[in-house]
Design a protein around this motif. Structure first.
Motif, mmCIF file in Angstrom:
data_model
loop_
_atom_site.group_PDB
_atom_site.id
_atom_site.type_symbol
_atom_site.label_atom_id
_atom_site.label_comp_id
_atom_site.label_asym_id
_atom_site.label_seq_id
_atom_site.Cartn_x
_atom_site.Cartn_y
_atom_site.Cartn_z
ATOM 1 N N ALA A 30 48.436 12.665 92.674
ATOM 2 C CA ALA A 30 48.748 12.851 91.478
ATOM 3 C C ALA A 30 50.029 13.525 90.828
ATOM 4 C CB ALA A 30 47.649 13.557 90.770
ATOM 5 N N ALA A 31 50.573 14.416 91.722
ATOM 6 C CA ALA A 31 51.925 14.949 91.258
ATOM 7 C C ALA A 31 52.968 13.884 91.731
ATOM 8 C CB ALA A 31 51.954 16.243 92.233
ATOM 9 N N LEU A 32 52.909 13.368 92.523
ATOM 10 C CA LEU A 32 53.963 12.179 93.010
ATOM 11 C C LEU A 32 53.808 10.884 91.948
ATOM 12 C CD1 LEU A 32 53.314 11.981 96.997
ATOM 13 C CD2 LEU A 32 55.440 13.259 95.965
ATOM 14 N N GLU A 33 52.763 10.709 91.526
ATOM 15 C CA GLU A 33 52.639 9.586 90.516
ATOM 16 C C GLU A 33 53.268 9.940 89.367
ATOM 17 O OE1 GLU A 33 51.298 6.661 90.443
ATOM 18 O OE2 GLU A 33 50.574 6.468 92.327
ATOM 19 N N CYS A 34 53.457 11.324 88.830
ATOM 20 C CA CYS A 34 54.071 11.452 87.647
ATOM 21 C C CYS A 34 55.311 12.141 87.852
ATOM 22 C CB CYS A 34 53.187 12.360 86.910
ATOM 23 S SG CYS A 34 52.915 13.860 87.506
ATOM 24 N N THR A 35 56.004 12.081 89.198
ATOM 25 C CA THR A 35 57.403 12.577 89.527
ATOM 26 C C THR A 35 58.244 11.771 90.130
ATOM 27 O OG1 THR A 35 56.341 13.866 91.118
ATOM 28 C CG2 THR A 35 56.823 15.115 89.065
ATOM 29 N N TRP A 78 57.031 3.314 82.212
ATOM 30 C CA TRP A 78 55.636 2.705 82.262
ATOM 31 C C TRP A 78 54.444 3.783 82.211
ATOM 32 C CZ3 TRP A 78 52.819 1.140 87.150
ATOM 33 C CH2 TRP A 78 51.533 0.387 86.838
ATOM 34 N N PRO A 79 53.723 3.719 81.344
ATOM 35 C CA PRO A 79 52.418 4.687 81.034
ATOM 36 C C PRO A 79 51.501 4.379 82.421
ATOM 37 C CG PRO A 79 52.253 2.554 79.713
ATOM 38 C CD PRO A 79 53.772 2.534 80.492
ATOM 39 N N GLY A 80 51.699 3.322 83.065
ATOM 40 C CA GLY A 80 50.717 3.173 84.252
ATOM 41 C C GLY A 80 50.824 4.386 85.342
ATOM 42 N N TRP A 81 51.943 4.815 85.480
ATOM 43 C CA TRP A 81 52.212 6.017 86.566
ATOM 44 C C TRP A 81 51.403 7.241 86.054
ATOM 45 C CZ3 TRP A 81 54.012 4.289 90.709
ATOM 46 C CH2 TRP A 81 55.298 3.477 90.997
ATOM 47 N N TYR A 82 51.478 7.550 84.714
ATOM 48 C CA TYR A 82 50.822 8.608 84.145
ATOM 49 C C TYR A 82 49.531 8.572 83.966
ATOM 50 C CZ TYR A 82 55.915 8.717 83.602
ATOM 51 O OH TYR A 82 57.233 8.564 83.859
ATOM 52 N N ILE A 83 48.915 7.415 83.623
ATOM 53 C CA ILE A 83 47.482 7.037 83.761
ATOM 54 C C ILE A 83 46.871 7.347 85.096
ATOM 55 C CG2 ILE A 83 45.729 5.572 83.065
ATOM 56 C CD1 ILE A 83 47.391 4.154 81.189
ATOM 57 N N ILE A 84 47.470 6.753 85.862
ATOM 58 C CA ILE A 84 46.842 6.881 87.475
ATOM 59 C C ILE A 84 47.070 8.458 87.889
ATOM 60 C CG2 ILE A 84 47.366 6.257 89.789
ATOM 61 C CD1 ILE A 84 48.511 3.598 88.841
ATOM 62 N N ALA A 85 48.142 8.952 87.523
ATOM 63 C CA ALA A 85 48.313 10.449 87.889
ATOM 64 C C ALA A 85 47.099 11.285 87.292
ATOM 65 C CB ALA A 85 49.407 10.949 87.380
ATOM 66 N N TYR A 86 46.684 10.899 86.108
ATOM 67 C CA TYR A 86 45.906 11.664 84.999
ATOM 68 C C TYR A 86 44.246 11.197 85.911
ATOM 69 C CZ TYR A 86 41.981 12.051 81.963
ATOM 70 O OH TYR A 86 40.526 12.504 81.271
ATOM 71 N N LEU A 87 44.029 9.932 86.358
ATOM 72 C CA LEU A 87 42.812 9.788 87.112
ATOM 73 C C LEU A 87 42.606 10.480 88.370
ATOM 74 C CD1 LEU A 87 42.573 5.860 86.378
ATOM 75 C CD2 LEU A 87 41.184 7.854 85.323
ATOM 76 N N SER A 88 43.940 10.247 89.290
ATOM 77 C CA SER A 88 44.051 11.096 90.415
ATOM 78 C C SER A 88 43.583 12.495 90.439
ATOM 79 C CB SER A 88 45.176 10.840 91.352
ATOM 80 O OG SER A 88 45.345 9.346 91.231
ATOM 81 N N ALA A 89 44.353 13.340 89.122
ATOM 82 C CA ALA A 89 43.910 14.762 89.021
ATOM 83 C C ALA A 89 42.612 15.011 88.669
ATOM 84 C CB ALA A 89 45.070 15.172 88.039
ATOM 85 N N ARG A 90 41.980 14.074 87.831
ATOM 86 C CA ARG A 90 40.670 14.265 87.242
ATOM 87 C C ARG A 90 39.685 14.241 88.448
ATOM 88 N NH1 ARG A 90 37.843 10.479 83.223
ATOM 89 N NH2 ARG A 90 37.833 8.990 84.845
ATOM 90 N N SER A 91 39.999 13.293 89.403
ATOM 91 C CA SER A 91 39.019 13.093 90.480
ATOM 92 C C SER A 91 39.197 14.328 91.457
ATOM 93 C CB SER A 91 39.472 11.753 91.231
ATOM 94 O OG SER A 91 38.730 11.511 92.390
ATOM 95 N N ALA A 92 40.314 14.923 91.791
ATOM 96 C CA ALA A 92 40.614 15.907 92.561
ATOM 97 C C ALA A 92 39.795 16.940 92.035
ATOM 98 C CB ALA A 92 41.956 16.159 92.742
ATOM 99 N N TYR A 93 39.805 17.310 90.709
ATOM 100 C CA TYR A 93 39.177 18.610 90.025
ATOM 101 C C TYR A 93 37.560 18.306 90.131
ATOM 102 C CZ TYR A 93 36.996 21.000 86.217
ATOM 103 O OH TYR A 93 36.262 21.739 85.435
#
Length: 215
Positions: A15-20, A141-156
């Motif tokens: 998730a961190a890599l997806e948004c940076t 591209w908003p897709g990066w940040y949407i994917i990062a959110y989904l990954s972070a939520r899944s990790a949580y």
């Protein structure tokens, strides 16, 4: 527990890599160079100066005005029936601003591609559209940040519910012998794993579009 912790850590790191890193690297490799500079290559990812170039760029006002004038001349040439002559003006406009002015570069490149198609070179016109599309998959591209959110939520949720997130039990209504409705609780549905959220990432990766330039 250890397996869940490792999985959560990997999803969090992703998730961190997806948004940076991922959007920034894509931005560097798909955009044109800054005015007067060449386009970045994969080897430039190892140069700190290349990453610093992602900071807001102070575009020279005179160069931007000259680029806008070239864009207008290109439009006039297309309108007068000379798309081949317009291509040079559009390319000049794009070169003057490079990655320093996204909207103007995008407009010049898309219109230049259209002029090439009008002049009979469809392949070159498609190449222009492809350049714009790829740069649009960078930081904007908003897709990066949407994917990062989904990954972070899944990790949580993997951390909070190591055995899976329980879905709410559903109740169904049944008619009684006298016609009244009665509720009868059903058994709990099978638990679903929060990790299933990542399935949607593949769908999101296919979503996107080219930002429309200002007229």
């Amino acid at each position: 527990e250890a397996g869940v912790s490792r999985r959560s850590a990997l999803k969090g790191a992703f998730a961190a890599l997806e948004c940076t890193l991922f959007p920034a690297a894509t931005e560097l490799l798909t955009r044109p160079g800054l005015p007067g500079e060449p386009k970045a290559t994969p080897s430039d990812l190892l140069r700190p100066e290349a990453w610093k170039s992602l900071a807001p760029y102070d575009m020279d006002g005179a160069a931007q005005a000259e680029a806008a004038a070239a864009l207008a001349r290109g439009d006039e040439l297309v309108a007068s029936g000379d798309p081949a002559g317009a291509v040079g003006e559009y390319e000049r406009a794009a070169d003057l601003v490079g990655s320093g002015q996204y909207k103007l570069w995008q407009a010049a490149t898309l219109r230049g591609g259209h002029a090439k198609e009008l002049a009979g070179d469809r392949a070159a016109g498609n190449a222009n559209s492809s350049e714009v599309w790829w740069w649009g998959r960078g930081l904007r591209w908003p897709g990066w940040y949407i994917i990062a959110y989904l990954s972070a939520r899944s990790a949580y949720y993997d951390t909070k519910y190591p055995d899976g997130v329980p879905a709410p039990a559903r109740a169904t209504s049944r008619a009684s012998a006298r016609g009244a409705l009665g509720a009868k609780a059903r058994g709990a549905e099978p638990k679903r794993k929060a990790g299933n959220d990542l399935i949607f990432e593949l769908i999101i990766l296919t979503v996107g579009g080219i930002e429309q330039p200002d007229a």
